[in-house]
Scaffold this active site. Structure first.
Site, PDB file in Angstrom:
ATOM      1  N   ASN A  45       4.382 -11.063  -3.380  1.00 45.29           N
ATOM      2  CA  ASN A  45       3.331 -10.301  -2.618  1.00 45.29           C
ATOM      3  C   ASN A  45       1.943 -10.599  -2.704  1.00 45.29           C
ATOM      4  OD1 ASN A  45       5.310  -8.246  -1.676  1.00 45.29           O
ATOM      5  ND2 ASN A  45       5.341  -7.510  -3.846  1.00 45.29           N
ATOM      6  N   HIS A 131       8.030   4.367   0.192  1.00 45.81           N
ATOM      7  CA  HIS A 131       8.235   3.687  -1.022  1.00 45.81           C
ATOM      8  C   HIS A 131       8.705   4.508  -2.040  1.00 45.81           C
ATOM      9  CE1 HIS A 131       7.280   1.453  -4.827  1.00 45.81           C
ATOM     10  NE2 HIS A 131       7.949   0.312  -3.918  1.00 45.81           N
ATOM     11  N   GLU A 177       2.439   5.078   4.371  1.00 46.64           N
ATOM     12  CA  GLU A 177       1.867   3.925   3.986  1.00 46.64           C
ATOM     13  C   GLU A 177       1.134   3.276   5.169  1.00 46.64           C
ATOM     14  OE1 GLU A 177       4.877   1.568   2.364  1.00 46.64           O
ATOM     15  OE2 GLU A 177       5.995   3.112   1.436  1.00 46.64           O
ATOM     16  N   SER A 181       6.529  -1.614   3.237  1.00 47.21           N
ATOM     17  CA  SER A 181       6.763  -2.770   2.358  1.00 47.21           C
ATOM     18  C   SER A 181       7.921  -3.742   2.733  1.00 47.21           C
ATOM     19  CB  SER A 181       7.013  -2.374   0.761  1.00 47.21           C
ATOM     20  OG  SER A 181       7.746  -1.334   0.906  1.00 47.21           O
ATOM     21  N   ASP A 206      -0.669   5.196   1.206  1.00 46.26           N
ATOM     22  CA  ASP A 206      -0.525   4.109   0.308  1.00 46.26           C
ATOM     23  C   ASP A 206      -0.990   2.859   1.011  1.00 46.26           C
ATOM     24  OD1 ASP A 206       0.545   2.225  -1.224  1.00 46.26           O
ATOM     25  OD2 ASP A 206       2.501   3.341  -1.667  1.00 46.26           O
ATOM     26  N   HIS A 209       0.053  -2.455   0.629  1.00 50.70           N
ATOM     27  CA  HIS A 209       0.181  -3.791   1.125  1.00 50.70           C
ATOM     28  C   HIS A 209      -0.844  -4.195   2.116  1.00 50.70           C
ATOM     29  CE1 HIS A 209       4.038  -4.792  -0.864  1.00 50.70           C
ATOM     30  NE2 HIS A 209       4.430  -3.463  -0.501  1.00 50.70           N
ATOM     31  N   LYS A 240      -0.601  -6.601  -5.590  1.00 48.30           N
ATOM     32  CA  LYS A 240      -0.211  -7.628  -4.507  1.00 48.30           C
ATOM     33  C   LYS A 240      -1.159  -8.498  -4.104  1.00 48.30           C
ATOM     34  CE  LYS A 240       2.893  -4.035  -4.212  1.00 48.30           C
ATOM     35  NZ  LYS A 240       4.098  -3.920  -4.927  1.00 48.30           N
TER      36      LYS A 240
HETATM   37  C1  LIG Z   1       4.042   0.737  -0.574  1.00 50.49           C
HETATM   38  C2  LIG Z   1       4.388   0.630  -2.317  1.00 50.49           C
HETATM   39  N1  LIG Z   1       3.726   1.650  -2.798  1.00 50.49           N
HETATM   40  C3  LIG Z   1       3.492   1.318  -4.242  1.00 50.49           C
HETATM   41  C4  LIG Z   1       4.307   0.212  -4.955  1.00 50.49           C
HETATM   42  C5  LIG Z   1       4.063   0.273  -6.446  1.00 50.49           C
HETATM   43  O1  LIG Z   1       3.215  -0.465  -6.844  1.00 50.49           O
HETATM   44  P1  LIG Z   1       3.162  -1.360  -8.266  1.00 50.49           P
HETATM   45  O2  LIG Z   1       3.810  -2.694  -8.085  1.00 50.49           O
HETATM   46  O3  LIG Z   1       1.701  -1.478  -8.410  1.00 50.49           O
HETATM   47  O4  LIG Z   1       3.860  -0.488  -9.418  1.00 50.49           O
HETATM   48  C6  LIG Z   1       4.709  -0.892  -4.253  1.00 50.49           C
HETATM   49  C7  LIG Z   1       5.221  -1.837  -4.944  1.00 50.49           C
HETATM   50  O5  LIG Z   1       6.371  -2.251  -4.783  1.00 50.49           O
HETATM   51  C8  LIG Z   1       4.669  -0.370  -2.802  1.00 50.49           C
HETATM   52  O6  LIG Z   1       5.472  -1.326  -1.871  1.00 50.49           O
END
Ligand SMILES: Cc1ncc(COP(=O)(O)O)c(C=O)c1O
Length: 383
Positions: A45, A131, A177, A181, A206, A209, A240
């Site tokens: 990422n 997610h 989001e 993702s 969120d 990405h 990321k």
């Molecule tokens: C949309 C989304 N939110 C949150 C996370 C979690 O983030 P982190 O990898 O910093 O724990 C991810 C990571 O995979 C994600 O894709």
């Protein structure tokens, strides 16, 4: 007799869903070494290639020299060090909010904050493809959980109207989001903000990405659409495009104060290493600099190449193949041709939608992107 881990593992394996760790023999750059072979890395990422950027390595080392290796305690005890405060001020400024709070990871941010915002008697409404961290945070909260079909604003609006008609006073938190993702598509943010506002609900966005990739200076989809001051919670991660790790939430001072008092993943967990916070500040500066703009331009060129002239909307490009075995076989064939692309299976994605997940990065060469496109054609032919 209670079931043994062995029998569980067998069940997982029989469904083609067993996961194994496959260590690299190198760092996680644009190319990596695995089993002695160099592979082009389309699995990370690290959209801007910052994970190996010398400015961040230097900032990390400088942070260790200035502030030590560890934080020694939770933030509320004696773990709030100068870089933590400076990072939060920088995130709030970049996100156009009064305040921000940082966590050890994006996962901890979601799991810590959602139960602090809503509880029993409230409702949380998630996009169907949200997610895992958001789903787990929602479950932990004790609020009533509702789901709307992916990006279906009409359904979301109907749900909001129904819930508000029943109860005018409870909190309703809508969770979605900016960039999904595993699908790489965007949410219809302006529409979502409109329906959330008109039903007196709150929005948790969120931007994991999108942060570093989309919007002016890479500051996300909310910034791109000028919606930052209409979103209660802008969440993101430094894991990321920012090339490091750690999560943040940006919000009003009052909400952040409440999170400091209520978010258990914040209260009962040791503060992230101060050097990491120090490096995150350097990453934020880099992402917002002209160099950051140049990296985004380069990434965009790769997305044009990958799209055959029409740019893909984000660096995440799914190639849906259906069954797990099919996705695994395609990933192995790509690996034979020198490309690391992960096969993503249930439960990360819905059953029957196993896929290759290609992620592009400014760190790649355009020639490598074209080679991948050719390899992909040969691997997916007839599948
Ligand atoms: C949309 C989304 N939110 C949150 C996370 C979690 O983030 P982190 O990898 O910093 O724990 C991810 C990571 O995979 C994600 O894709």
């Amino acid at each position: 007799m209670p079931r043994s881990p062995g029998s569980e593992l067998q069940t997982i394996a029989s469904q083609g869903l067993l996961r194994n760790l496959r260590p690299l023999d190198s760092g996680a750059g644009a190319s990596v070494i695995r089993n002695g072979r160099e592979l082009h890395n389309f699995a990370s990422n690290d959209y801007l290639g910052l994970a190996t950027h010398p400015a961040l390595t230097d900032a990390f080392i400088e942070g260790i020299r200035r502030f030590g290796a560890g934080s020694a305690s939770a933030r509320l005890v004696c773990g709030t060090l100068p870089p933590h405060e400076a990072l939060e001020a920088a995130v709030a400024q970049a996100k156009g909010t009064e305040a921000a709070l940082v966590f050890s990871s994006g996962f901890a941010t979601a799991v810590g904050c959602l139960p602090a915002i809503v509880g029993r008697g409230d409702t949380i409404i998630l996009d169907k493809l949200a997610h895992a961290s958001l789903i787990d945070g929602a479950r932990l909260s004790g609020a009533t959980l509702r789901v709307f079909p992916h990006n279906d604003v009409a359904k979301l609006e109907r749900l909001l109207a129904l819930l508000r008609a029943k109860d005018a006073n409870s909190r309703i938190l809508v969770v979605t989001e900016s960039v999904f993702s595993m699908d790489g598509d965007l949410c219809p943010l302006a529409e979502i903000v409109r329906v959330v506002e008109s039903h007196d609900a709150l929005l948790w966005l969120d931007e994991a990405h999108a942060f570093g990739v989309i919007g002016p200076r890479g500051m996300g989809l909310a910034a791109e659409l000028g919606l930052q001051d209409r979103i209660a919670f802008q969440m993101g991660t430094f894991s990321k495009a920012a090339g490091l790790s750690g999560g943040y939430v940006a919000a009003s001072s009052e909400w952040i104060k409440l999170l400091i008092n209520r978010a258990r993943a914040f209260i009962y967990s040791t503060a992230p290493p101060p050097a990491l916070a120090h490096a995150c500040i350097a990453s934020l500066e880099l992402m917002r600099s002209e160099e950051g703009d140049a990296l985004r331009k380069r990434l965009h060129k790769h997305l044009l190449l990958a799209g055959g002239g029409g740019a893909m909307p984000t660096p995440i490009v799914p190639v849906i193949l259906g069954e797990s075995e099919s996705a695994l076989a395609a990933a192995m064939q790509l690996e034979d041709q020198g490309f690391m692309v992960p096969a993503i299976r249930y439960p990360t994605v819905p059953r029957g939608t196993a896929r290759l997940r290609i992620s592009h990065s400014a760190a790649h060469d355009p020639e490598t992107v074209l080679l991948l496109m050719q390899a992909l054609k040969s691997v997916t032919k007839g599948r």
